[in-house]
Design an enzyme around this catalytic site. Structure first.
Site, short mmCIF file in Angstrom:
data_model
loop_
_atom_site.label_atom_id
_atom_site.label_comp_id
_atom_site.label_asym_id
_atom_site.label_seq_id
_atom_site.Cartn_x
_atom_site.Cartn_y
_atom_site.Cartn_z
N TYR A 173 0.85 -1.19 0.00
CA TYR A 173 0.00 0.00 0.00
C TYR A 173 0.89 1.24 0.00
O TYR A 173 1.84 1.33 0.78
CB TYR A 173 -0.89 -0.01 1.24
CG TYR A 173 -1.82 1.20 1.34
CD1 TYR A 173 -2.86 1.37 0.42
CD2 TYR A 173 -1.67 2.14 2.35
CE1 TYR A 173 -3.72 2.46 0.52
CE2 TYR A 173 -2.53 3.23 2.46
CZ TYR A 173 -3.55 3.38 1.54
OH TYR A 173 -4.40 4.46 1.64
N ASP A 196 9.22 2.86 0.10
CA ASP A 196 8.14 3.52 0.85
C ASP A 196 8.29 3.13 2.31
O ASP A 196 7.89 2.05 2.74
CB ASP A 196 6.78 3.08 0.30
CG ASP A 196 5.64 3.78 1.03
OD1 ASP A 196 5.92 4.51 2.00
OD2 ASP A 196 4.48 3.62 0.61
N LYS A 237 3.81 8.98 9.07
CA LYS A 237 3.44 8.41 10.37
C LYS A 237 4.36 8.92 11.50
O LYS A 237 4.11 9.99 12.03
CB LYS A 237 3.40 6.89 10.27
CG LYS A 237 2.31 6.48 9.25
CD LYS A 237 1.88 5.05 9.25
CE LYS A 237 0.62 4.90 8.42
NZ LYS A 237 0.75 4.18 7.18
C1 PLP Z 1 0.15 4.66 5.78
C2 PLP Z 1 0.94 4.43 4.58
C3 PLP Z 1 0.85 5.27 3.45
C4 PLP Z 1 -0.17 6.37 3.35
O1 PLP Z 1 0.02 7.38 4.30
P1 PLP Z 1 -1.22 8.36 4.65
O2 PLP Z 1 -0.62 9.34 5.58
O3 PLP Z 1 -2.27 7.49 5.25
O4 PLP Z 1 -1.67 8.96 3.37
C5 PLP Z 1 1.71 5.05 2.40
N1 PLP Z 1 2.60 4.06 2.43
C6 PLP Z 1 2.71 3.21 3.48
C7 PLP Z 1 3.73 2.14 3.46
C8 PLP Z 1 1.87 3.36 4.57
O5 PLP Z 1 1.95 2.49 5.61
#
Ligand code: PLP
Length: 656
Positions: free
Chosen positions: A374, A469, A497
């Protein structure tokens, strides 16, 4: 019909603002009078002290009025911005505790290494400070600058009739004492029938000691907070019904609806350390941690203090400010491959911008992502399903155009051949490979040995960029995230995060030559009204500074402890526990989960039963099988043992 509230207080600075739904009456029971000799005492008393505490705006004002030689001013600890803002403006070194009350100010000065505080305030208000100082072993000295004396002129007719009083509020411990002294039978009658609101722990304890039964603690000493504390809290069930009328599905992010686990959401009233309290009065051990940011637990004092302090200087400027520079430096320092960084407000924005930059830099169109990973909800990534979309049964989202989707190549995680195949499909037209180095968004899956290194090699061979990511893993798996853990050098990386410390903040960064293609230096456009927001940067910076090597060692130790206990407990069952550092998932799957196909084969019905049973036992786990849960530094070894025990028992009970 309006409810009536009588506010008992001891100074004349009564608020007169109306509060809708309430008839308010104020009874002033005493007056604060200055003690003139205190001014002369101050200088002498400061000699052997290392700091000063004042917990009321009035005491803070007194200090300003004394007009002390700046050389004599010690660091001043206060509770709350109302008390702190004036001395701050008058040039004092003010340290503001995150929660009101003398106790939190005392704890703050102790945590900062001060040992000899001088408490300045009214004679009657030292109680909680004295208690906290005694507990912490501090050498406390108290200079009374005010005395509160009862109003002997109070006529009985100055008190509202008992039958007209639904609720009462006390705004100082001395207000409790004075009413009891001045009108003992009236006080006893009120105590037997009324609910009282108070705003501080000193007043709370003073009232408790009189035997008053029904007391509510308000979050702040203003009338709105006091009346709010007296209202009946609305249960989660009713709040969710209200929410569904105005919010699609009642939630602002789909996983919160608990649909994957056949349940309905609870509403959080407050959070502290490793615990959440729901509006229904239920205490939960939190293993979600806001999906990652709360690595130190909720309400970390350093983070809260940094935000309050930053708020005192304004909340958004749309112009440059200091915290954004400091946070950017800190990110680059911890992740050497991040030579330059740009701050944004969400992980989605970070990945979307990094993808545009990778395409703009390479001049290529397609990119590779992995099934089950994701990367936020920008169109280009919603092509194969991520966690939310997946469990909701939409392999890809309506609204994403086929033209957008055709440039997204889907490969299998832990399968380098599938990546080679993707490169072959769009020869010389792949801008980058996007990957969660340790996926947490399909449940926790460790990368197979050599897989991430293989991606690096394939990218180099094909002139593509490697984009890690690390929105979830960054600053969680170590100071340099998964890249540090696996000794990998990405071209670009995305963060989110944790780096916002619980406020909306994310980032993307990497090689200088790539990052310099961004506007205003280069032609790749990217911007944000709230980018580098000073509150979010202050929170992130404070959190990163608390994230010492010792914290990562402790998180790893807790993870090892949990893994050992759970793995032993589920041996021989069709269950699988996987962990990397402080991220983990219990899969309802027989044998290792290494690919997305394994993830899809999990028993989701059983997971739903497991989630509901764990919630009943007081554990908040992610409400979906395809998510990692998180251990935080606020969790104790006892919390870990409790989780392991309950997890084993309830998982076995949930098997189909
Ligand atoms: C949470 C997450 C996102 C998206 O971040 P948001 O602040 O919710 O838009 C993208 N990549 C990874 C790996 C994530 O865990």
């Amino acid at each position: 019909m309006n409810k009536s509230l009588t506010v008992f207080r001891t100074s004349t600075t009564a608020e007169r603002l109306p509060v809708s739904g309430w008839d308010l009456r104020t009874v002033v029971l005493g007056m604060q009078t200055p003690i003139p000799e205190a001014v002369h005492d101050l200088v002498a008393r400061l000699v052997d002290r290392d700091c000063v505490i004042a917990t009321s705006p009035r005491a803070a004002q007194w200090l300003i009025d004394v007009d002390l030689d700046p050389a004599l001013r010690l660091p001043l600890f206060v509770a709350g911005t109302t008390t702190g803002s004036r001395p701050l403006n008058a040039g004092w070194d003010v340290r503001i505790a995150s929660t009101p009350g003398g106790e939190s100010a005392t704890r703050l000065l102790h945590s900062q290494g001060f040992r000899k505080p001088l408490f300045v305030g009214a004679r009657e208000t030292a109680g909680t400070v004295e208690e906290a100082a005694a507990q912490l072993g501090l050498d406390l000295s108290h200079l009374a600058v005010y005395a509160t004396v009862p109003r002997r002129d109070l006529p009985a007719s100055g008190l509202p009739r008992l039958e007209e009083t639904d609720f009462v509020a006390f705004l100082a411990p001395s207000a409790v004492r004075f009413l009891k002294e001045l009108a003992p039978s009236y006080f006893a009658a009120l105590a037997s029938k009324s609910t009282a609101a108070v705003a501080g722990s000193a007043t709370f304890h003073a009232l408790r000691r009189t035997g008053w039964r029904h007391i509510r603690l308000a979050s702040a000493p203003d009338l709105v907070s006091l009346t709010l504390s007296l209202g009946d809290p609305m249960p989660s069930k009713d709040l969710f019904a209200r929410a569904q009328a105005v919010i699609p599905g009642g939630v602002h992010s789909p996983v919160r609806a608990f649909r994957n686990v056949g349940s309905e959401p609870f509403y959080v009233e407050s959070a502290r350390g490793a615990h959440l309290k729901t509006v229904d009065g239920i205490d939960l051990l939190d293993w979600v941690g806001s999906w990652g940011p709360m690595i130190l637990g909720h309400g970390n004092p350093a983070v809260a203090e940094a935000v309050i302090r930053a708020l005192g200087s304004g909340s958004s400027f749309g112009a440059c400010s200091v915290p954004e520079v400091e946070l950017s430096e800190e990110i680059c320092k911890r992740n050497p491959w991040v030579e330059k960084v740009r701050l944004v407000s969400s992980g989605t924005e970070a990945t979307m911008s990094a993808l545009r930059l990778a395409r703009g830099f390479t001049g290529k169109t397609a990119f590779v992502k992995f099934r089950g990973c994701y990367h936020g909800h920008a169109d280009s990534f919603l092509v194969a399903a991520g966690s939310g979309a997946l469990t909701h049964g939409h392999p890809s989202s309506p609204g994403v155009t086929p033209d957008t989707a055709k440039d997204t190549l889907i490969a299998e995680f832990n399968d380098l051949y599938s990546v080679e195949a993707a490169f072959a499909i769009r020869k010389n037209d792949v801008a980058c490979v996007f990957v969660e180095p340790v996926p947490g968004n399909m449940g926790l899956i460790p990368p197979a040995p050599g897989f991430l290194e293989g991606l690096r090699r394939l990218c180099d061979e094909n002139g593509a960029l490697l984009v890690l990511d690390e929105v979830m893993t960054g600053f969680r798996l170590g100071p340099a995230g998964a890249a540090g853990l696996f000794d990998l050098r990405p071209d670009l990386a995305t963060y989110g995060k944790i780096i916002g410390g619980g406020l909306p903040l994310a980032a993307f960064g990497g090689r200088r030559d790539i990052m310099d293609r961004l506007s205003p230096l280069g032609p790749v456009y990217q911007a944000g009204t709230l980018s580098g927001n000073p509150l979010a940067c202050a929170a992130g910076l404070a959190l990163l500074r608390e994230l010492t090597p010792a914290v990562y060692q402790r998180l790893e130790a807790l993870g090892v402890r949990l893994e050992a206990a759970v793995t032993a407990g589920i041996a021989g069952r069709p269950l699988r526990f996987q962990r990397v550092g402080s991220m983990a998932t219990l899969f309802f799957h027989d044998g290792p989960v290494t690919t997305f196909a394994d993830v899809e084969a999990c028993d989701k019905e059983a997971f739903g039963r497991f989630f509901r049973r764990m919630l009943d036992k007081g554990h908040f786990l992610p409400p979906a099988q395809f998510e990692a849960f998180f251990v935080s530094d606020a969790h104790t070894a006892a919390d870990i043992d409790r989780l392991a025990r309950d997890m084993v028992v309830e998982a076995i009970a949930s098997l189909g």
